[in-house]
Design an enzyme around this catalytic site. Structure first.
Site, PDB file in Angstrom:
ATOM      1  N   LYS A  27       6.402  68.763  29.287  1.00 44.77           N
ATOM      2  CA  LYS A  27       7.852  68.981  29.420  1.00 44.77           C
ATOM      3  C   LYS A  27       8.406  69.735  28.224  1.00 44.77           C
ATOM      4  O   LYS A  27       9.123  70.724  28.362  1.00 44.77           O
ATOM      5  CB  LYS A  27       8.553  67.610  29.546  1.00 44.77           C
ATOM      6  CG  LYS A  27      10.051  67.643  29.296  1.00 44.77           C
ATOM      7  CD  LYS A  27      10.690  66.274  29.422  1.00 44.77           C
ATOM      8  CE  LYS A  27      10.793  65.478  28.155  1.00 44.77           C
ATOM      9  NZ  LYS A  27      11.802  65.918  27.191  1.00 44.77           N
ATOM     10  N   ASN A  28       8.055  69.281  27.019  1.00 43.82           N
ATOM     11  CA  ASN A  28       8.684  69.852  25.829  1.00 43.82           C
ATOM     12  C   ASN A  28       8.103  71.206  25.435  1.00 43.82           C
ATOM     13  O   ASN A  28       8.549  71.809  24.463  1.00 43.82           O
ATOM     14  CB  ASN A  28       8.618  68.859  24.657  1.00 43.82           C
ATOM     15  CG  ASN A  28       9.598  67.721  24.877  1.00 43.82           C
ATOM     16  OD1 ASN A  28      10.504  67.832  25.715  1.00 43.82           O
ATOM     17  ND2 ASN A  28       9.424  66.626  24.156  1.00 43.82           N
ATOM     18  N   CYS A 122      18.268  61.938  25.476  1.00 43.10           N
ATOM     19  CA  CYS A 122      18.138  60.504  25.275  1.00 43.10           C
ATOM     20  C   CYS A 122      18.960  60.043  24.083  1.00 43.10           C
ATOM     21  O   CYS A 122      19.061  60.739  23.076  1.00 43.10           O
ATOM     22  CB  CYS A 122      16.671  60.151  25.049  1.00 43.10           C
ATOM     23  SG  CYS A 122      15.670  60.446  26.505  1.00 43.10           S
ATOM     24  N   ARG A 127      21.326  62.746  16.686  1.00 44.66           N
ATOM     25  CA  ARG A 127      20.909  64.044  17.214  1.00 44.66           C
ATOM     26  C   ARG A 127      21.916  65.162  16.897  1.00 44.66           C
ATOM     27  O   ARG A 127      22.482  65.817  17.791  1.00 44.66           O
ATOM     28  CB  ARG A 127      20.598  63.947  18.707  1.00 44.66           C
ATOM     29  CG  ARG A 127      19.658  62.788  18.995  1.00 44.66           C
ATOM     30  CD  ARG A 127      18.976  62.867  20.303  1.00 44.66           C
ATOM     31  NE  ARG A 127      17.824  63.744  20.286  1.00 44.66           N
ATOM     32  CZ  ARG A 127      17.039  63.958  21.348  1.00 44.66           C
ATOM     33  NH1 ARG A 127      17.303  63.381  22.480  1.00 44.66           N
ATOM     34  NH2 ARG A 127      16.000  64.754  21.254  1.00 44.66           N
ATOM     35  N   ASP A 312       7.650  59.817  20.244  1.00 45.73           N
ATOM     36  CA  ASP A 312       7.763  59.609  21.692  1.00 45.73           C
ATOM     37  C   ASP A 312       6.727  58.619  22.215  1.00 45.73           C
ATOM     38  O   ASP A 312       6.804  58.209  23.378  1.00 45.73           O
ATOM     39  CB  ASP A 312       7.630  60.949  22.434  1.00 45.73           C
ATOM     40  CG  ASP A 312       8.804  61.875  22.150  1.00 45.73           C
ATOM     41  OD1 ASP A 312       9.864  61.376  21.728  1.00 45.73           O
ATOM     42  OD2 ASP A 312       8.656  63.096  22.348  1.00 45.73           O
ATOM     43  N   ARG A 405      13.280  62.328  34.592  1.00 49.46           N
ATOM     44  CA  ARG A 405      13.584  63.510  33.762  1.00 49.46           C
ATOM     45  C   ARG A 405      12.311  64.115  33.181  1.00 49.46           C
ATOM     46  O   ARG A 405      12.236  65.323  32.949  1.00 49.46           O
ATOM     47  CB  ARG A 405      14.502  63.110  32.596  1.00 49.46           C
ATOM     48  CG  ARG A 405      15.966  63.088  32.945  1.00 49.46           C
ATOM     49  CD  ARG A 405      16.804  63.000  31.678  1.00 49.46           C
ATOM     50  NE  ARG A 405      16.229  63.826  30.646  1.00 49.46           N
ATOM     51  CZ  ARG A 405      16.107  63.484  29.371  1.00 49.46           C
ATOM     52  NH1 ARG A 405      16.547  62.340  28.951  1.00 49.46           N
ATOM     53  NH2 ARG A 405      15.560  64.313  28.507  1.00 49.46           N
TER      54      ARG A 405
HETATM   55  N1  EPU Z   1      17.975  66.712  13.047  1.00 54.75           N
HETATM   56  C1  EPU Z   1      19.031  66.969  12.205  1.00 54.75           C
HETATM   57  N2  EPU Z   1      19.741  68.121  12.407  1.00 54.75           N
HETATM   58  C2  EPU Z   1      19.441  68.992  13.391  1.00 54.75           C
HETATM   59  C3  EPU Z   1      18.349  68.714  14.260  1.00 54.75           C
HETATM   60  C4  EPU Z   1      17.633  67.554  14.046  1.00 54.75           C
HETATM   61  O1  EPU Z   1      19.337  66.200  11.306  1.00 54.75           O
HETATM   62  O2  EPU Z   1      20.136  70.024  13.509  1.00 54.75           O
HETATM   63  C5  EPU Z   1      17.182  65.460  12.839  1.00 54.75           C
HETATM   64  C6  EPU Z   1      17.254  64.505  14.038  1.00 54.75           C
HETATM   65  O3  EPU Z   1      18.404  63.734  13.991  1.00 54.75           O
HETATM   66  C7  EPU Z   1      15.983  63.717  13.868  1.00 54.75           C
HETATM   67  C8  EPU Z   1      15.035  64.720  13.248  1.00 54.75           C
HETATM   68  O4  EPU Z   1      15.818  65.811  12.787  1.00 54.75           O
HETATM   69  O5  EPU Z   1      16.202  62.670  12.978  1.00 54.75           O
HETATM   70  C9  EPU Z   1      13.978  65.268  14.144  1.00 54.75           C
HETATM   71  O6  EPU Z   1      14.552  65.649  15.376  1.00 54.75           O
HETATM   72  P1  EPU Z   1      14.109  66.965  16.136  1.00 54.75           P
HETATM   73  O7  EPU Z   1      15.198  67.983  16.007  1.00 54.75           O
HETATM   74  O8  EPU Z   1      12.728  67.361  15.749  1.00 54.75           O
HETATM   75  O9  EPU Z   1      14.097  66.444  17.610  1.00 54.75           O
HETATM   76  P2  EPU Z   1      14.476  67.320  18.827  1.00 54.75           P
HETATM   77  O10 EPU Z   1      14.028  68.700  18.579  1.00 54.75           O
HETATM   78  O11 EPU Z   1      15.853  67.051  19.230  1.00 54.75           O
HETATM   79  C10 EPU Z   1      12.189  67.065  20.081  1.00 54.75           C
HETATM   80  C11 EPU Z   1      11.768  66.522  21.401  1.00 54.75           C
HETATM   81  C12 EPU Z   1      11.897  65.016  21.394  1.00 54.75           C
HETATM   82  C13 EPU Z   1      11.001  64.461  20.284  1.00 54.75           C
HETATM   83  C14 EPU Z   1      11.394  65.093  18.961  1.00 54.75           C
HETATM   84  C15 EPU Z   1      10.494  64.688  17.818  1.00 54.75           C
HETATM   85  C16 EPU Z   1      12.434  68.277  22.900  1.00 54.75           C
HETATM   86  C17 EPU Z   1      13.339  68.706  23.977  1.00 54.75           C
HETATM   87  N3  EPU Z   1      12.651  67.061  22.431  1.00 54.75           N
HETATM   88  O12 EPU Z   1      13.539  66.656  19.933  1.00 54.75           O
HETATM   89  O13 EPU Z   1      11.426  64.550  22.633  1.00 54.75           O
HETATM   90  O14 EPU Z   1      11.169  63.066  20.192  1.00 54.75           O
HETATM   91  O15 EPU Z   1      11.360  66.529  19.061  1.00 54.75           O
HETATM   92  O16 EPU Z   1       9.179  65.022  18.100  1.00 54.75           O
HETATM   93  O17 EPU Z   1      11.519  68.989  22.512  1.00 54.75           O
HETATM   94  C18 EPU Z   1      11.448  63.251  24.571  1.00 54.75           C
HETATM   95  O18 EPU Z   1      10.747  64.128  25.095  1.00 54.75           O
HETATM   96  O19 EPU Z   1      11.647  62.132  25.106  1.00 54.75           O
HETATM   97  C19 EPU Z   1      12.052  63.513  23.276  1.00 54.75           C
HETATM   98  C20 EPU Z   1      13.048  62.792  22.794  1.00 54.75           C
END
Ligand code: EPU
Length: 424
Positions: A27-28, A122, A127, A312, A405
């Site tokens: 998915k990701n 989620c 976030r 995850d 999802r």
């Molecule tokens: N963060 C910030 N500022 C930002 C972006 C992120 O502070 O602008 C922080 C977040 O709050 C968090 C950390 O950085 O504490 C890491 O978050 P990240 O941005 O890496 O997460 P994401 O990109 O929103 C993706 C996956 C998630 C997975 C995380 C970590 C996608 C669509 N989602 O999320 O997947 O948990 O990386 O590996 O790629 C899931 O598939 O169920 C899922 C939640």
């Protein structure tokens, strides 16, 4: 559908499931490749696409922007981006899933403007999107807010040297895509190095992008002033989170289960932990076979960016720990609120002590009891399915749209190894 639920009969701690269970495309990974269609000057083809709700949402957003999206085979799509695309992300859909944010970079790079709401997904922490906004600013964009929508605009964007405060996965992918069409050199420091990022960079490079360093913490992108042309179809890599979750299910419910169509190399640290916990498994290049283990032992689980244990997999691992002998510590280091589901697990009989928003002790072995449970998010939803299969008696899992999802026909694949799970 919103009101569907799963009815599950548990095994009462027996290890009875047998057979093969296939893993779908990640998915990701695929969501970001669909977003990357905006960068291409011609049609792109994406293979091994899972049939999940987040993809349906992404397709709706892309169509709203003017992109042609067609499912040509069961697992293959072609996407065709027109010369001019919309700049406004449809609020209600964009708010429903986190990956909508990755569209912002390609739209900004192409059209010099993008309007979007705060992305949803989620509820596992704050976030924020500050890394995206700061990075767009560094490339020369102005950031504004109107009617609770972000308005990002730029007369001219230029390559920049950007240091991420945290190695965010979606920010890495978004900025990599943006910089592909921004003149000059962009250097991204402290970026994430998940395999899905490498797959995206490789795909963009086959279309003429100049991206180096993906998979390390520094990525260098030399911008192109014209759109890319895709040459080869994108092969979606297997979903490592799905593979890891099935491995956990196999360890607590399985007699002999083979997880196929996966890439164990993407789960090295997780499998190392499994080894420490006494799980009886062997791997090939594309499968994991798990046989009944005499005893599962307590282990400490600390989630981490890749290649560490994925956040995850934290909730399925918690279910595993209820069936492991002794006291284990879970230390969630990536998100703020990703232990909330544990209170529900303790109502099923788990011995859980939550220390703070990041840490909890779980002591096993405890028998679990079937219950009526709400799936709070995608990953905890699957963890509850595993808990229900371990438990004694019947469980009803509500809110399964959260599970749909990210997991294609999950009940059918679990039934293949013997699970008694029905969608009502
Ligand atoms: N963060 C910030 N500022 C930002 C972006 C992120 O502070 O602008 C922080 C977040 O709050 C968090 C950390 O950085 O504490 C890491 O978050 P990240 O941005 O890496 O997460 P994401 O990109 O929103 C993706 C996956 C998630 C997975 C995380 C970590 C996608 C669509 N989602 O999320 O997947 O948990 O990386 O590996 O790629 C899931 O598939 O169920 C899922 C939640």
């Amino acid at each position: 559908m919103e009101n569907e639920k799963f009815i599950i009969q548990g095994l009462e701690g027996q290890r009875a499931f047998e057979g093969k269970i296939p893993v779908r495309g990640a998915k990701n990974a695929v969501l970001k490749t669909f977003a990357a269609s905006l960068l291409f000057g011609n049609e792109i083809r994406v293979d091994n696409v899972p049939f999940i709700q987040d993809i349906a949402n992404m397709n709706e957003l892309l169509r709203h922007l003017g992109v042609g999206v067609e499912r040509i085979e069961e697992k293959s799509f072609v996407l065709n981006s027109p010369d001019a695309i919309g700049t406004d992300l449809c609020g209600d859909i964009a708010k429903s899933f986190r990956s909508s944010i990755v569209l912002t970079g390609p739209i900004l790079a192409r059209e010099g403007k993008v309007i979007f709401p705060h992305p949803g997904g989620c509820v596992i922490g704050e976030r924020p999107i500050d890394i995206f906004l700061e990075s767009f600013k560094k490339m020369g964009a102005d950031i504004d807010m109107h009617d609770r929508q972000y308005v990002i605009s730029a007369d001219k964007l230029a390559g920049a040297e950007i240091v991420f405060k945290i190695p965010s996965v979606t920010a890495t992918e978004t900025l990599m895509m943006t910089a592909t069409l921004v003149p000059g050199k962009t250097i991204l420091h402290n970026v994430a190095c998940e395999p899905e990022i490498v797959a995206l960079a490789d795909f963009l490079n086959t279309g003429g992008a100049d991206i180096s360093g993906a998979g390390s913490h520094t990525i260098v992108i030399k911008g192109r002033d014209s759109l890319l042309k895709s040459k080869e179809p994108y092969q979606t890599p297997p979903d490592r989170i799905e593979a890891g979750s099935f491995a956990i299910l196999a360890a607590v419910c399985g007699k002999d289960i083979e997880i196929t169509d996966c890439k164990p190399d993407h789960l090295r640290v997780f499998l190392r932990t499994f080894d420490n916990a006494g799980v009886n498994f062997e791997t090939t290049e594309n499968s994991i076979r798990i046989k009944m283990s005499p005893q599962l032992n307590a282990i400490n689980v600390k989630t981490h960016e890749y290649p560490g244990i994925p956040t995850d997999l934290q909730s399925p691992l918690a279910v595993f720990l209820t069936q492991a002998s002794g006291r284990s510590l879970i230390f969630e280091t990536v998100f703020e609120s990703r232990l909330d589901y544990l209170s529900e697990l303790s109502r099923m009989g788990a011995d859980v002590m939550i220390c703070d928003p990041h840490r909890a002790f779980i002591t096993g072995v405890t028998p679990l009891r079937g219950r009526e449970i709400e799936s709070p998010d995608l990953r905890a939803g699957l963890a509850f399915i595993i808990a229900a299969l371990v438990a004694k008696g019947e469980s009803i899992v509500h809110n399964i749209h959260n599970i749909d999802r990210g997991y294609e026909n999950i009940e059918e694949r679990l039934q293949m190894v013997g699970a008694d799970i029905k969608r009502i």
